[in-house]
Write an enzyme that holds these catalytic residues in place. Structure first.
Site, PDB file in Angstrom:
ATOM      1  NE  ARG A 255      -4.080  -2.127   1.922  1.00  0.00           N
ATOM      2  CZ  ARG A 255      -5.033  -2.588   2.378  1.00  0.00           C
ATOM      3  NH1 ARG A 255      -5.205  -2.094   3.869  1.00  0.00           N
ATOM      4  NH2 ARG A 255      -5.826  -3.127   2.019  1.00  0.00           N
TER       5      ARG A 255
ATOM      6  CE1 TYR B 248      -1.514  -0.768  -7.942  1.00  0.00           C
ATOM      7  CE2 TYR B 248      -1.160  -2.477  -9.514  1.00  0.00           C
ATOM      8  CZ  TYR B 248      -0.791  -1.334  -8.805  1.00  0.00           C
ATOM      9  OH  TYR B 248       0.335  -1.091  -9.634  1.00  0.00           O
ATOM     10  CD  GLU B 249      -1.069  -4.410  -3.789  1.00  0.00           C
ATOM     11  OE1 GLU B 249      -1.761  -5.332  -2.751  1.00  0.00           O
ATOM     12  OE2 GLU B 249      -0.723  -4.991  -4.456  1.00  0.00           O
ATOM     13  N   GLY B 250      -6.300  -3.066  -2.454  1.00  0.00           N
ATOM     14  CA  GLY B 250      -7.440  -2.514  -1.742  1.00  0.00           C
ATOM     15  C   GLY B 250      -7.837  -1.312  -2.098  1.00  0.00           C
TER      16      GLY B 250
ATOM     17  CD  GLN C  79      -6.014   1.343   1.074  1.00  0.00           C
ATOM     18  OE1 GLN C  79      -5.386   1.434   2.232  1.00  0.00           O
ATOM     19  NE2 GLN C  79      -5.878   0.311   0.516  1.00  0.00           N
TER      20      GLN C  79
END
Lengths: 598, 598
Positions: free
Chosen positions: B298, B442-444, B449
């Protein structure tokens, strides 16, 4: 994989329940007989054409793109484009709102507006081929000689020939005064034109038998700058006296641009090597004819973004109902499934509703503008024609910039609803974002639109036209000010209506002292004005919905409309708070930056 | 055609003048000897590598993309990628901040942070191949057994082997609890893993001799949901006892995604057919190890967007100085030319300064976070370690979402500066926009977030960590509250610092009654918090610049910094006014929309 359902019900609502367009048409002799049923029936068929014929070519057209044969200078459009265009011409869609004197069907422009919204939802790249023809048609219809009209307009109405606008050159886009393309008068009254044009949308293709280029160029004795630019018709093939096609003219496609999106449309580099053209309008007054086309194109670009917003919304909504992932924060909603559909999440709804509110607000504005344009051409009362023209001039940069900025936001949010799948081509969402991007740029960047709005259309006449729009707002506020159910819509609108007058005066005053103040505030100002306009139409739509519900109409369409109106005023309209603040922050923090921008 | 100049001066400013990172390092035994000269010298070389080796492959990598050989399941990366990676490994860039116990160079993480900012500016798609390795390395370093570490970490430090994270499956992204991939225990203590993973960045390629996949899967007796997920190392090639490569493992690339951007990176569909792996950490506690990797990722994604913002800015600035078009509203500035460079226009400057302010604010935040992570690992004082961990947890979703949303805005604006040329691939600007788009997903996703920030990091401990950040703000306000020159920076920051406490309490109270209130406000809240953080760092940067100027330092860098700080507070920071208003508009207008979203 994407879906598209023509939003016929919402179009009918806007046309016949909110704006009552047929009442307006009854005041115009040429349209006095047009009724809602006719319009609706045509649009139902138009929706079928858009969704069944043009829409299936959208992703494949993006993937395949256009191919230039360097030897012949001919362009091959993506598979299926030509066949779909043949259907378009044969079904008479090109001629829908064209002048019966030139083979048109003479329907009101609102029909064409709605047809094109649907075509743009279906396939923006394809739609640009016929779409640009309408602007060229309008320019020739207004400024062409009888001979030019007789030669070109029938074939352009039918769609057998398409049109382009050739303005931009490698070194000049916004600043057309820098133009270099030259036109030399010939003894027979024609002109020999030489130069290089770029970014010519639909500039070359295999879909029509002839292409009618409208080209800006300079006469040998032209004064420098924009006041030395003339407009010419330069057909791809010369047209014989009998209307048949003659020799190939000296205007060629030398290259196609590799672009971020609208891959299915050929963005051509055009070389003129002594191409023969005839002048449209007066020498050195070419911008008059070009502005007819450009204004049509600006409304058309807003309509492109309206179409993309609608189709992106529809697909994101379908995905949000289908995709299950996580549980609702307020407890499981689909207990028989391992997770809830993502539409239960507040922010997913916010993304969807943003697109929906922008689409439906944009549709109301676009339909309103098409009726204004109708009045400009066909209303018997000169004052109505003049007022409509003023109002349309004010709204055109808003349609162009506000709708296209909104579509950028909306298509991006709709892509976001898909998570990782939104980034994958097969789902179709990323194409909507890429296609939407050009709309903020071409036909005058959105910064140019904002300067046109604030500098010319608002401050240029001391806010007179803005006040005319303000009168519409005031009338609505007066009408509904005591209706408690309308308060949530009317109150914020009334506040902004008052704020914007003060805000405009402030900017006018600051601008007199320092013109950069106008340039610094213009983009923020346009969005404030955009929300005033959207707020007005959303309040009118809410008014209509409340009236129907009060009358016992149980169609859930009306309650849905109120929900979207509430969302719009609660979550999107308040953007104006920041915009007025940042506009008021002035130009100094932008201009005193020589070192920062060194 | 694009340019990239490593922003070494600004990195030095942030590290050594604003944050004084070496003071922090002196308190940590492992880094006590590190000095500014060493860091600067390494970064100067890193900048050369990024700009001279990796940057030239950016557009070509996008155009060429990756090719999968369906027969061998091998992926060919774009021309030049493999050779550049070989140089990267040989020069030791992979090992910069890795543990010397495993062959690393043991430099502070801030050096790696700055290296990766530059690599991301140069070529995000290329940089993801080595970039993901760092997260896998960190996860194994924290949770791996000694044997696993001995087997894998040296080769990952050197970059000879790369790493991946295999989480997502076709039906589960955000909701990993739905995962289906299965791991069956084998008599020898290994696991046989079977399932399908998608969206695996750098999941297959030809740049390294082995790929170390970290795979989430379920044991046969695992409880349902996220508490039944375990983590496994699954190498592409088995590793023999002596460290040499053995047989091919049963983990294959079955397909590559066709994406909007990052074409140079292979986004793989990964099939595990009885692939053999070993477990990392405890059974059913796989998310612990994965979170080490995910948190690193992140921060890494925020850094990708920081890199894109910087390079997009540099190119837009160069174009704005070069391109002549129209005259300044306040009178011609380049009278010897037929038009002025477009940088004279206030809105062009606004677009440029937006990108610059976001890049420089983001850089300060990212460097600050890398020092926090250093303290978490290496500070001798447990309380400092704990506090740093808390603060980093708070800031991680802000880095991820705020920096990536800002980069979307900034790259779009920088593309806009180019007008029509911004839409053309050859200029490189549209690629920055397309590449930047994935970082919000991506990555949440950025919505995830925001829920992590507001729901877990802020309300989850009753605002305790936020208050810690608030203390930094208060200290700065106290320190500079009477300094008139700082008033323009300190005053808005002080106001927001107070507002956010009340705002947070309100949301906490509303959230207790209705959790959807948190979901409805979270995205707006994250941007408010982002501006609090950026406001703090911009005020600190202004403070440093003012101090230097007061001390007689005539380097124009400091005056430039003040100009950008003024712009930030005048034009970007006020976004918080609308955000707090729309957040307060609550969840009802989102949730009472069953008919609108029917």
């Amino acid at each position: 994989m994407p879906v598209y359902n023509p939003p016929l019900r919402d179009m009918q609502f806007v046309m016949h329940e909110v704006l009552n367009v047929c009442d307006d048409f009854r005041a115009m002799p040429v349209h006095a007989e047009v009724d809602a049923d006719t319009i609706n029936a045509v649009l139902e068929e138009a929706g079928k054409f858009a969704s069944q014929v043009v829409f299936p070519l959208n992703i494949s057209g993006d993937t395949e793109g256009c191919q230039l044969d360097q030897a012949t200078h001919e362009v091959k459009t993506p598979t299926g484009f030509k066949a779909a265009y043949k259907q378009y011409v044969e079904a008479g869609w090109a001629a829908l709102s064209c002048d019966p004197a030139f083979g048109g069907q003479g329907l009101p422009l609102v029909v064409n507006q709605c047809l094109y919204e649907m075509l743009n939802s279906a396939n923006q790249a394809w739609t640009m081929y016929p779409g640009l023809t309408h602007g060229a048609y309008a320019s020739l219809h207004t400024h062409g000689t009888d001979e030019q009209k007789a030669t070109y307009l029938h074939k352009m109405s039918s769609g057998e020939w398409t049109g382009t606008m050739c303005l931009t050159e490698p070194h000049c886009g916004t600043d057309l005064g820098l133009m270099r393309t030259k036109a030399e008068p010939q003894p027979d009254g024609t002109y020999k034109i030489t130069g290089n044009k770029i970014f010519i949308s639909a500039g070359e293709h295999d879909m029509a038998e002839n292409i009618v280029h409208l080209v800006l160029a300079r006469l040998p004795d032209a004064p420098p700058g924009i006041k030395g630019v003339s407009l010419f018709i330069v057909p791809k093939y010369h047209v014989n006296k009998d209307g048949t096609l003659g020799e190939r003219n000296g205007i060629y496609c030398a290259g196609l641009e590799h672009k971020m999106g609208i891959h299915g449309n050929a963005t051509a580099q055009i070389v003129l090597e002594g191409a023969i053209g005839t002048m449209v309008g007066q020498p050195n007054k070419g911008m008059q004819g070009m502005f007819v086309m450009m204004n049509a194109a600006r409304l058309g670009v807003g309509n492109q973004s309206l179409g993309l917003t609608e189709v992106a919304y529809q697909n994101a909504l379908a995905y949000a109902k289908d995709r299950i992932q996580m549980r609702s924060l307020s407890g499981a909603k689909s207990k028989n499934q391992p997770a809830d559909p993502i539409i239960v999440h507040p922010d997913v709804r916010k993304m969807l509703l943003t697109a929906k509110a922008y689409a439906e607000g944009g549709r109301a504005l676009a339909v309103f503008c098409s009726v204004l344009l109708e009045k400009v051409h066909h209303h018997p009362d000169e004052k109505v024609r003049k007022d409509s023209d003023d109002m349309l001039s004010l709204l055109t940069p808003i349609v162009k910039a506000f709708l296209t900025d909104n579509a950028w936001t909306a298509t991006t949010l709709c892509q976001q609803v898909f998570g990782g799948h939104g980034y994958i081509k097969e789902w179709g969402m990323e194409q909507y974002v890429r296609d939407a991007r050009i709309n903020m740029i071409y036909e005058g960047t959105n910064t140019i639109q904002s300067l046109d709005l604030l500098g010319r259309k608002v401050l240029g006449n001391n806010g007179a036209t803005l006040k005319k729009f303000g009168k519409l707002v005031t009338a609505l506020v007066m009408e509904e000010g005591v209706n408690e159910k309308m308060a949530e819509f009317i109150n914020p609108l009334a506040v902004l209506g008052e704020q914007i007058n003060k805000f405009t005066m402030e900017l006018g005053f600051k601008g007199l002292q320092n013109p950069d103040e106008v340039g610094a505030a213009a983009v923020d100002y346009l969005r404030v004005a955009g929300h005033l306009v959207f707020g007005y139409f959303w309040a009118r739509m809410a008014q209509t919905a409340l009236r129907e519900i009060a009358n016992g109409n149980t169609d859930p369409f009306y309650a849905a409309k109120l929900q979207t109106a509430r969302f719009y005023f609660a979550k999107l309209f308040p953007e104006t708070a920041t915009l007025m603040r940042t506009a008021r922050a002035g130009s100094k923090v932008l201009m005193d930056t020589e070192l920062a921008l060194a």
